[in-house]
Design an enzyme around this catalytic site. Structure first.
Site: not given
Ligand code: PXP
Length: 259
Positions: A19, A22, A61, A113, A163, A200
């Site tokens: 992801n 960030h 954002r 989230t 998920e 997450h």
């Molecule tokens: N999966 C989903 C649906 C998310 O919203 C997020 C958060 O951005 C993630 C995975 C990844 O989470 P993290 O950034 O904490 O690894």
């Protein structure tokens, strides 16, 4: 020897999607062009990840519309677009046709989230949204809390995947209950014929027990990888997580690099 992504015994292959939101968060701190999340996505792909995940939030954002357009054409693995259940987002997804759409809840005041999708809150819109996304060839995943009742409700909607939200697991280390919920929900999801993903709050330290759940086939990890990359670079941060995933899945011990 098996490599990450290959299966042993009854375990499905386990994919890592990074992801990259960030990276965009850091760029938006200055509203400039650096660091570029699209360049980061290509670097992640070069490091061997199976997919790229990006969340186009309603408040924009972090990821911007132009990022999604660029990712749609430049990603060479697959794009997993996370989005809220809104007509604006459905219109964007239908235009760019990502490989996969993961439907997520969104609250403007949240830091990230915070929980899974409440299927009852979007029960009127959901069947039409799922159909509209599948009509353009996207597979549809629902980001849900690890609760067998919600898994069953997801299966009834005919989605391709779920998920499982690993936030409770990640935020309560040492508590066996969240991991048990992930195990039973993953089993229920796979038994119902859906692909099971998770994500997450996962990191090199806590990914092992989740990666060891044989029904899970995709992990979405962002914050820990991007944060670690500040110190060691994206390829090394990805390699650490993949090694931990692989060790948990296939039982081979790994020595984590000094941190
Ligand atoms: N999966 C989903 C649906 C998310 O919203 C997020 C958060 O951005 C993630 C995975 C990844 O989470 P993290 O950034 O904490 O690894």
């Amino acid at each position: 020897m098996l490599r990450p992504g290959e299966s042993a015994g009854n375990a499905r292959p386990l994919r890592l999607y990074v992801n990259i939101d960030h990276v965009a968060t850091l760029r938006q701190a200055r509203r400039g062009t650096h660091p570029d999340p699209v360049a980061a996505a290509l670097l992640c792909e070069a490091a061997g990840v199976e997919g790229i995940t990006a969340h186009l939030r309603e408040d924009r954002r972090h990821i911007q519309d132009a990022d999604i357009e660029a990712l749609a054409t430049q990603v060479r693995t697959v794009l997993n677009l996370e989005m809220a259940v809104t007509s604006e987002m459905v219109e964007i997804a239908r235009r760019i046709r990502p490989f996969q759409v993961t439907l997520v809840p969104e609250r403007r005041a949240e830091i990230t989230t915070e929980g899974g999708l409440s299927l009852s809150a979007v029960s009127r819109e959901l069947p039409g949204v799922i159909q509209a996304l599948r009509d353009v060839g996207s597979r549809v995943s629902l980001f849900i809390d690890p609760d067998p009742a919600i898994v069953a409700a997801s299966a009834a909607l005919g989605v391709d995947a779920i998920e499982l939200h690993t936030g409770q697991y990640a935020h309560h280390p040492g508590d066996p209950a969240p991991l048990a919920s992930l195990v039973t929900s993953a089993q229920a999801g796979a038994a119902a014929g859906m692909a099971v993903h998770a994500g997450h709050g996962l990191s090199v330290e806590n990914v092992g027990p989740v990666a060891a759940i044989p029904e899970i086939e995709e992990l979405n990890i962002g914050h820990a990888i991007v944060g670690r990359a500040i110190f060691v670079g994206l390829p090394a941060a990805i390699a650490e997580v993949r090694a931990a995933m692989h060790a948990a899945r296939h039982g081979s011990p790994i020595a984590l690099p000094p941190r």
